[in-house]
Design a protein around this motif. Structure first.
Motif, PDB file in Angstrom:
ATOM      1  N   LEU A 371      22.530  -1.094 -27.303  1.00 23.46           N
ATOM      2  CA  LEU A 371      21.247  -0.460 -26.975  1.00 23.46           C
ATOM      3  C   LEU A 371      20.772  -0.887 -25.589  1.00 23.46           C
ATOM      4  O   LEU A 371      20.188  -0.086 -24.850  1.00 23.46           O
ATOM      5  CB  LEU A 371      20.195  -0.825 -28.022  1.00 23.46           C
ATOM      6  N   PHE A 375      19.848   1.623 -22.544  1.00 22.95           N
ATOM      7  CA  PHE A 375      18.586   1.565 -21.797  1.00 22.95           C
ATOM      8  C   PHE A 375      18.854   1.504 -20.289  1.00 22.95           C
ATOM      9  O   PHE A 375      18.188   2.185 -19.502  1.00 22.95           O
ATOM     10  CB  PHE A 375      17.766   0.358 -22.246  1.00 22.95           C
ATOM     11  N   VAL A 431      14.702   2.675 -26.351  1.00 21.33           N
ATOM     12  CA  VAL A 431      15.824   3.600 -26.176  1.00 21.33           C
ATOM     13  C   VAL A 431      15.471   4.977 -26.732  1.00 21.33           C
ATOM     14  O   VAL A 431      15.833   6.004 -26.142  1.00 21.33           O
ATOM     15  CB  VAL A 431      17.112   3.043 -26.839  1.00 21.33           C
TER      16      VAL A 431
END
Length: 448
Positions: A371, A375, A431
């Motif tokens: 994640l 991002f 995200v």
């Protein structure tokens, strides 16, 4: 401009991601090694010089953040110009980004040298540490050009699709610093022991080499720096474009360590063992995240050139495959750290409480590594499509509206592990926000 061996708008995307990311891993290892070697040798001088050098980190970080911000602006603009095959634009943005860097150098050298004592008094320097701070920063400010110009220059080189040269430059700088640090700090042959001054001199020399090489590549090999007189209006427009992307990115890079400072303060409330474990775990993480950070650094030129070439389908392929790469690598590292968290901690300490802190950190935090990569990809997309304020905004939301408040709340409910869970929760939410924002703005950009 010399043609790149890799064609970022035509070669297979998967191969490009691998070929461009791999060299950057070594370059980033060079940066990590550079900082670790400085810290190691200065620590041998004693507590006071080490404390003095630690006090210099915030100032070095802010100046580096501004240089990185301008570099990101340059990479985004140059890569799109490459895709558009606008050679004049490539030269203009490269030349003006370096010129803007020189202006920053002038400002920082004058302001820095005039404010060493009052500034570092505010940062906590006392009568014992101040002489060492003055010794180090007087030399460091004198060589600030060797930090700023290569950072911008390397970003311009990467924008052309060449990641090998910047990686080599960073690796060579680390090796030179590794060689000169002990010589100038402790003395060797005719060179006297200079202590903390020697550390600053070694840094300046190694950075000077990066300046020479990066300028050689840009001026003589790629021929994308112009010494001809340009219209003032063109330079002003170029500066505006660079600053528009650069300043929000620089602020983001300053905000993040501030938030981490708050988190560190929170961790210290759980005792010395927790603080030590946090320090060890984050250093292990620095290596674990190398490939994700390398991917983020090559993503801007890869995406920018394809956006500039108006290859919309290929742009989506670049995004999807980069996201997949990030998720798969995140899962791989998560598995490794879950299995080997304890043995890795035991390399650094035999304290059972510290080992347990490291183990739990490496059990929880890696779940979010993929994640974190997503991002970074999403914020890079926003910079390339000229939405740096959106990029800065979601970074600010992630750190101060999500991570810090969640860490405070969850640490009260769940103890130290609540802080680690808060980080992952902040990435899940941010995200989702960044993915929605990117989808909406990319569609608008392609229809523009």
């Amino acid at each position: 401009m010399k043609k790149n061996k890799m064609n970022l708008t035509q070669d297979p995307v998967t191969g490009l991601i691998i070929k461009m990311t791999f060299p950057m891993i070594f370059g980033m290892l060079g940066i990590v090694a550079f900082n670790m070697v400085d810290t190691y040798y200065v620590s041998k001088l004693g507590l006071i010089p080490m404390a003095a050098m630690t006090l210099t980190f915030p100032v070095v970080m802010v100046i580096g953040a501004l240089a990185q911000g301008i570099g990101i602006g340059a990479a985004a603009l140059i890569s799109k110009a490459v895709g558009e095959q606008q050679h004049t634009k490539i030269i203009r943005y490269t030349t003006d980004s370096l010129t803007l860097g020189l202006i920053l150098v002038f400002v920082f050298v004058i302001a820095g040298l005039l404010t060493i004592r009052p500034l570092f008094t505010l940062l906590g320097a006392d009568l014992e540490t101040m002489p060492y701070v003055v010794d180090y920063m007087t030399i460091w400010y004198g060589g600030v050009m060797f930090l700023i110009i290569p950072m911008i220059g390397n970003s311009a080189i990467r924008a052309l699709g060449d990641t090998k040269t910047p990686a080599l430059i960073m690796t060579v700088a680390a090796l030179v610093n590794m060689l000169f640090d002990p010589i100038f700090i402790f003395g060797y042959g005719p060179i006297p022991a200079l202590g903390i001054k020697g550390a600053a001199i070694a840094t300046v020399i190694s950075r000077a080499i990066t300046l020479i090489v990066s300028l050689y590549v840009l001026i003589y090999r790629q021929k994308i720096v112009s010494f001809q007189k340009a219209l003032f209006s063109d330079i002003v427009k170029s500066f505006k474009d660079l600053i528009y992307i650069g300043i929000p990115n620089a602020l983001t890079r300053i905000i993040t360590p501030l938030a981490i400072g708050v988190i560190t303060g929170l961790v210290t409330t759980f005792g010395k063992e927790a603080t030590a474990g946090f320090g060890i775990a984050t250093r292990i993480e620095m290596f674990a995240m190398l490939i994700i950070n390398a991917l983020a650094s090559i993503f801007v030129p890869l995406l920018g050139q394809n956006i500039g070439a108006k290859k919309d389908l290929r742009v989506m392929e670049v995004i999807k495959k980069s996201e997949l790469f990030s998720i798969l690598y995140g899962l791989f590292v998560m598995l490794i750290l879950i299995l080997f968290g304890r043995p890795l901690a035991q390399i650094f300490t035999d304290n059972s409480a510290v080992i347990e802190t490291v183990r739990m950190y490496l059990l929880i935090i890696p779940i979010g590594y993929g994640l974190q990569g997503l991002f970074l990809i999403h914020t890079s997309i926003l910079n390339v499509i000229n939405k740096p304020l959106h990029s800065a905004m979601i970074s600010l939301i992630r750190m101060f509206l999500l991570y810090v408040p969640l860490a405070i709340v969850l640490s009260g409910l769940m103890g130290l592990n609540g802080i680690w869970i808060a980080l992952n929760a902040s990435f899940v939410i941010s995200v989702l926000i960044s993915k929605y924002m990117v989808g909406k703005l990319m569609l608008a950009h392609q229809n523009h």
